[in-house]
Write an enzyme that holds these catalytic residues in place. Structure first.
Site, PDB file in Angstrom:
ATOM      1  N   GLY A 264      20.622  35.763 -26.039  1.00  0.00           N
ATOM      2  CA  GLY A 264      19.823  34.882 -25.193  1.00  0.00           C
ATOM      3  C   GLY A 264      19.296  33.705 -25.997  1.00  0.00           C
TER       4      GLY A 264
ATOM      5  N   LYS B 244      -4.538  47.656 -16.756  1.00  0.00           N
ATOM      6  CA  LYS B 244      -4.146  48.980 -17.258  1.00  0.00           C
ATOM      7  C   LYS B 244      -3.908  48.979 -18.768  1.00  0.00           C
ATOM      8  CE  LYS B 244       0.838  48.614 -16.717  1.00  0.00           C
ATOM      9  NZ  LYS B 244       2.056  49.135 -16.166  1.00  0.00           N
TER      10      LYS B 244
ATOM     11  N   GLY C 215      -5.978  40.058 -21.376  1.00  0.00           N
ATOM     12  CA  GLY C 215      -5.242  38.990 -22.075  1.00  0.00           C
ATOM     13  C   GLY C 215      -3.748  39.104 -21.839  1.00  0.00           C
ATOM     14  N   GLY C 216      -3.283  40.323 -21.555  1.00  0.00           N
ATOM     15  CA  GLY C 216      -1.895  40.528 -21.137  1.00  0.00           C
ATOM     16  C   GLY C 216      -0.858  40.114 -22.163  1.00  0.00           C
TER      17      GLY C 216
ATOM     18  N   HIS D 121      -0.970   4.182 -36.288  1.00  0.00           N
ATOM     19  CA  HIS D 121       0.093   4.185 -37.286  1.00  0.00           C
ATOM     20  C   HIS D 121      -0.420   4.814 -38.574  1.00  0.00           C
ATOM     21  CE1 HIS D 121       3.577   2.765 -39.484  1.00  0.00           C
ATOM     22  NE2 HIS D 121       2.747   2.339 -40.426  1.00  0.00           N
TER      23      HIS D 121
HETATM   24  C1  LIG Z   1       7.630  36.517 -26.786  1.00  0.00           C
HETATM   25  C2  LIG Z   1       6.943  35.651 -25.763  1.00  0.00           C
HETATM   26  C3  LIG Z   1       6.478  34.408 -26.121  1.00  0.00           C
HETATM   27  C4  LIG Z   1       5.835  33.603 -25.193  1.00  0.00           C
HETATM   28  N1  LIG Z   1       5.385  32.385 -25.589  1.00  0.00           N
HETATM   29  C5  LIG Z   1       4.756  31.594 -24.696  1.00  0.00           C
HETATM   30  C6  LIG Z   1       4.218  30.343 -25.104  1.00  0.00           C
HETATM   31  O1  LIG Z   1       4.293  29.961 -26.262  1.00  0.00           O
HETATM   32  N2  LIG Z   1       3.601  29.582 -24.176  1.00  0.00           N
HETATM   33  C7  LIG Z   1       3.491  29.982 -22.876  1.00  0.00           C
HETATM   34  O2  LIG Z   1       2.918  29.244 -22.078  1.00  0.00           O
HETATM   35  N3  LIG Z   1       3.989  31.170 -22.461  1.00  0.00           N
HETATM   36  C8  LIG Z   1       4.600  31.982 -23.340  1.00  0.00           C
HETATM   37  N4  LIG Z   1       5.062  33.199 -22.942  1.00  0.00           N
HETATM   38  C9  LIG Z   1       4.928  33.581 -21.518  1.00  0.00           C
HETATM   39  C10 LIG Z   1       3.526  34.095 -21.198  1.00  0.00           C
HETATM   40  O3  LIG Z   1       3.190  35.137 -22.070  1.00  0.00           O
HETATM   41  C11 LIG Z   1       3.495  34.570 -19.746  1.00  0.00           C
HETATM   42  O4  LIG Z   1       3.944  33.542 -18.906  1.00  0.00           O
HETATM   43  C12 LIG Z   1       2.094  34.966 -19.315  1.00  0.00           C
HETATM   44  O5  LIG Z   1       1.594  35.995 -20.131  1.00  0.00           O
HETATM   45  C13 LIG Z   1       2.113  35.426 -17.841  1.00  0.00           C
HETATM   46  O6  LIG Z   1       0.816  35.792 -17.458  1.00  0.00           O
HETATM   47  P1  LIG Z   1       0.597  36.817 -16.258  1.00  0.00           P
HETATM   48  O7  LIG Z   1      -0.879  36.951 -16.115  1.00  0.00           O
HETATM   49  O8  LIG Z   1       1.383  36.414 -15.102  1.00  0.00           O
HETATM   50  O9  LIG Z   1       1.229  38.183 -16.742  1.00  0.00           O
HETATM   51  P2  LIG Z   1       0.928  39.112 -17.995  1.00  0.00           P
HETATM   52  O10 LIG Z   1       0.399  38.348 -19.136  1.00  0.00           O
HETATM   53  O11 LIG Z   1       2.159  39.927 -18.187  1.00  0.00           O
HETATM   54  O12 LIG Z   1      -0.273  40.036 -17.488  1.00  0.00           O
HETATM   55  C14 LIG Z   1      -0.125  40.977 -16.494  1.00  0.00           C
HETATM   56  C15 LIG Z   1      -1.137  42.070 -16.760  1.00  0.00           C
HETATM   57  O13 LIG Z   1      -1.136  42.965 -15.671  1.00  0.00           O
HETATM   58  C16 LIG Z   1      -1.299  44.271 -16.160  1.00  0.00           C
HETATM   59  N5  LIG Z   1      -0.789  45.199 -15.147  1.00  0.00           N
HETATM   60  C17 LIG Z   1       0.473  45.339 -14.721  1.00  0.00           C
HETATM   61  N6  LIG Z   1       0.545  46.289 -13.767  1.00  0.00           N
HETATM   62  C18 LIG Z   1      -0.717  46.738 -13.596  1.00  0.00           C
HETATM   63  C19 LIG Z   1      -1.298  47.721 -12.751  1.00  0.00           C
HETATM   64  N7  LIG Z   1      -0.567  48.412 -11.901  1.00  0.00           N
HETATM   65  N8  LIG Z   1      -2.621  47.916 -12.835  1.00  0.00           N
HETATM   66  C20 LIG Z   1      -3.406  47.220 -13.704  1.00  0.00           C
HETATM   67  N9  LIG Z   1      -2.891  46.289 -14.528  1.00  0.00           N
HETATM   68  C21 LIG Z   1      -1.583  46.054 -14.467  1.00  0.00           C
HETATM   69  C22 LIG Z   1      -0.521  44.297 -17.458  1.00  0.00           C
HETATM   70  O14 LIG Z   1      -0.966  45.320 -18.317  1.00  0.00           O
HETATM   71  C23 LIG Z   1      -0.790  42.900 -17.996  1.00  0.00           C
HETATM   72  O15 LIG Z   1      -1.883  42.889 -18.884  1.00  0.00           O
HETATM   73  C24 LIG Z   1       5.672  34.052 -23.855  1.00  0.00           C
HETATM   74  C25 LIG Z   1       6.133  35.319 -23.486  1.00  0.00           C
HETATM   75  C26 LIG Z   1       6.750  36.115 -24.434  1.00  0.00           C
HETATM   76  C27 LIG Z   1       7.219  37.479 -24.028  1.00  0.00           C
END
Ligand SMILES: Cc1cc2nc3c(=O)[nH]c(=O)nc-3n(C[C@H](O)[C@H](O)[C@H](O)COP(=O)(O)OP(=O)(O)OC[C@H]3O[C@@H](n4cnc5c(N)ncnc54)[C@H](O)[C@@H]3O)c2cc1C
Length: 462
Positions: free
Chosen positions: A179, A39, A43-44, A439
């Site tokens: 936090g 949505k 890359g999320g 080293h």
């Molecule tokens: C500030 C910050 C720094 C971070 N730094 C790191 C790091 O350095 N290293 C690391 O490993 N992790 C890091 N993370 C964590 C990492 O970003 C997450 O663990 C990872 O993005 C999770 O992936 P995911 O696919 O589960 O979810 P997300 O990346 O959140 O993706 C979920 C996707 O689903 C989509 N979606 C949701 N609901 C719907 C729907 N109903 N229909 C269609 N699409 C939908 C969203 O738009 C989103 O694009 C960080 C997070 C934050 C917030």
């Protein structure tokens, strides 16, 4: 969309973040017909609001520190300040290039990419804007969003979360970071390097509380030296707006004033009103419950990433997405050993670890069942060249393998790859001690720690 109307996909994936797109890429590689529903932006969180933009800020912070501190190395330079719009342009440029590359990759794998908000309407159907997508399998990957505390309103101006923090176009003069976990510590580190006064408030007794206590204490020492303030074991009581920003009250009676309050108290799953419960998917505190193979209680439905109660890390999402694709593709993937997942806090200094903490090892093997060694980076040439302090700590099962590696210092995140191999191969200290490390590198500290634990320390007092 016409081509999807009558198609039954092998797999329909809801959410195109790290977990969802990794699953899509691997499933298509295995010959499956894949639909990926997103949505927002492919890359999320990781690409657009998480890992990548924050690490770009941290790199800019490192450049600022280097120019400010260059005289320590005999280099004359003048630090004139932070041009935040230019920092953002650099950060956004990195994100844009990766975003374009990822879009091209998904296209090249012939994945059907559907933009829109999806909803689960049956064990084999996702509905997007009135269109029904049928899949033999469904993968839920809707990720997470920043949480707040009861009664603490994020106004996106003075009280912000990490999404807002990434779009600031000025450096705040002062910030309270609520936090002291990974995200809080990384932003605290960036802002301090950019010239802000920073105070972290953490309810638990230590910063990065999931890490080995020795690593937390070392980070606290380093932050104190950098002038980053923190209140530990301090619970948030309330916040009020002032003329200049916010006044944050703590349950211990203290008050801290600042221009901004960053709320970094964790991330909650995106699972409400998406049809999961109606379809019978078992949930726990909003997370989707899965077994060791990311399979939910509904036979056709799997779930990955921040939506399930495992470590909230992008590479965990990648691993879970790949695992599910391989399981659905008829392969026989092994469940993930979550203790073996590397964890890095990319602050200055960095904290990196793999395996279990000393406290957990004691619980598991008994107080007398483990041995530890801490190799101080003071004995490591490259760390001295970089002027960084910290350590490499090993935890081993007595007469057994190394079960935990914990590191603090500039750039130690890069050492975690070797640490991960050592943990993953259940290496004994002697196995690693016989490997010659280059080293002068910081990797030598990993080698030296193993030499010490094997009873033959080199650049360390026995
Ligand atoms: C500030 C910050 C720094 C971070 N730094 C790191 C790091 O350095 N290293 C690391 O490993 N992790 C890091 N993370 C964590 C990492 O970003 C997450 O663990 C990872 O993005 C999770 O992936 P995911 O696919 O589960 O979810 P997300 O990346 O959140 O993706 C979920 C996707 O689903 C989509 N979606 C949701 N609901 C719907 C729907 N109903 N229909 C269609 N699409 C939908 C969203 O738009 C989103 O694009 C960080 C997070 C934050 C917030």
């Amino acid at each position: 969309m016409a081509e999807t109307a009558s198609t039954v996909f092998d797999v329909v994936i809801l959410g195109g973040g790290s977990g969802g797109y990794a699953c899509a890429l691997r499933a298509s590689q295995l010959g499956m017909n894949v639909a990926l529903v997103e949505k927002g932006k492919l890359g999320g969180t990781c690409l657009h609001q998480g890992c990548i933009p924050t690490k770009a800020l941290l790199h800019a912070a490192e450049v600022a520190d280097s120019s400010r501190e260059s005289e320590q190395f005999g280099v004359r330079s003048t630090f004139e300040g932070i041009d935040m719009p230019a920092v953002n342009e650099y950060k956004d440029g990195v994100v844009a290039r990766l975003y374009k590359g990822l879009q091209g990759l998904v296209k090249s794998r012939k994945i059907t990419y559907i933009e829109g908000s999806g909803r689960l309407v049956s064990p084999t159907t996702v509905e997007v804007d009135g269109q029904r997508l049928e899949g033999r399998h469904i993968v839920l990957a809707t990720g997470s969003v920043p949480k707040s505390l009861p009664g603490l309103d994020i106004d996106a101006e003075r009280v912000i979360n990490s999404d807002h923090a990434l779009t600031l176009d000025t450096v705040p003069s002062s910030v309270v970071v609520l936090g002291g976990g990974v995200i809080g510590c990384e932003f605290a580190s960036v802002w301090k390097s950019f010239g802000a006064d920073v105070t972290i408030v953490e309810a638990l007794p230590h910063l990065v509380p999931l890490e080995d206590e020795q690593a937390s204490k070392s980070l606290e020492r380093a932050f104190r030296k950098r002038g980053i303030g923190f209140e530990l074991g301090a619970r948030f009581a309330g916040v009020e707006k002032t003329e200049a920003g916010v006044r944050v009250s703590l349950e211990n009676g203290k008050q801290v004033e600042a221009e901004l309050l960053l709320v970094a108290v964790g991330r909650g799953p995106v699972s409400a009103d998406l049809g999961y419960e109606e379809v019978g998917v078992e949930m726990e505190r909003g997370f989707v419950k899965v077994d060791g193979y990311c399979q939910t209680n509904v036979a056709t439905i799997s779930a990955v990433g921040d939506l399930i109660p495992t470590l909230q890390l992008a590479h965990v999402g990648f691993g879970e997405g790949i695992l599910v694709a391989e399981r659905l593709g008829g392969l026989d993937p092994a469940p993930i050993d979550y203790d073996g997942v590397p964890r890095v806090t990319y602050s200055e200094p960095e904290v990196a670890s793999v395996g279990i903490t000393e406290a957990k090892a004691k619980e598991k093997y008994g107080d007398d069942g483990i041995a530890t060694v801490t190799y101080d980076l003071a004995g490591n040439g490259k760390s001295q060249i970089l002027k960084t302090a910290g350590f490499v700590k090993l935890v081993r099962q007595k007469d057994g393998p190394v079960v935990g590696i914990h590191m603090v210092g500039s750039r130690v995140g890069e050492l975690v790859a070797e640490a991960q191999l050592i943990y993953g191969w259940e290496a004994y200290p002697d196995d690693v001690a016989q490997l010659i490390h280059a080293h002068p590198t910081q990797t030598e500290a990993v080698g030296e720690a193993h030499l010490a634990l094997a009873g033959k320390p080199l650049h360390a007092h026995s």
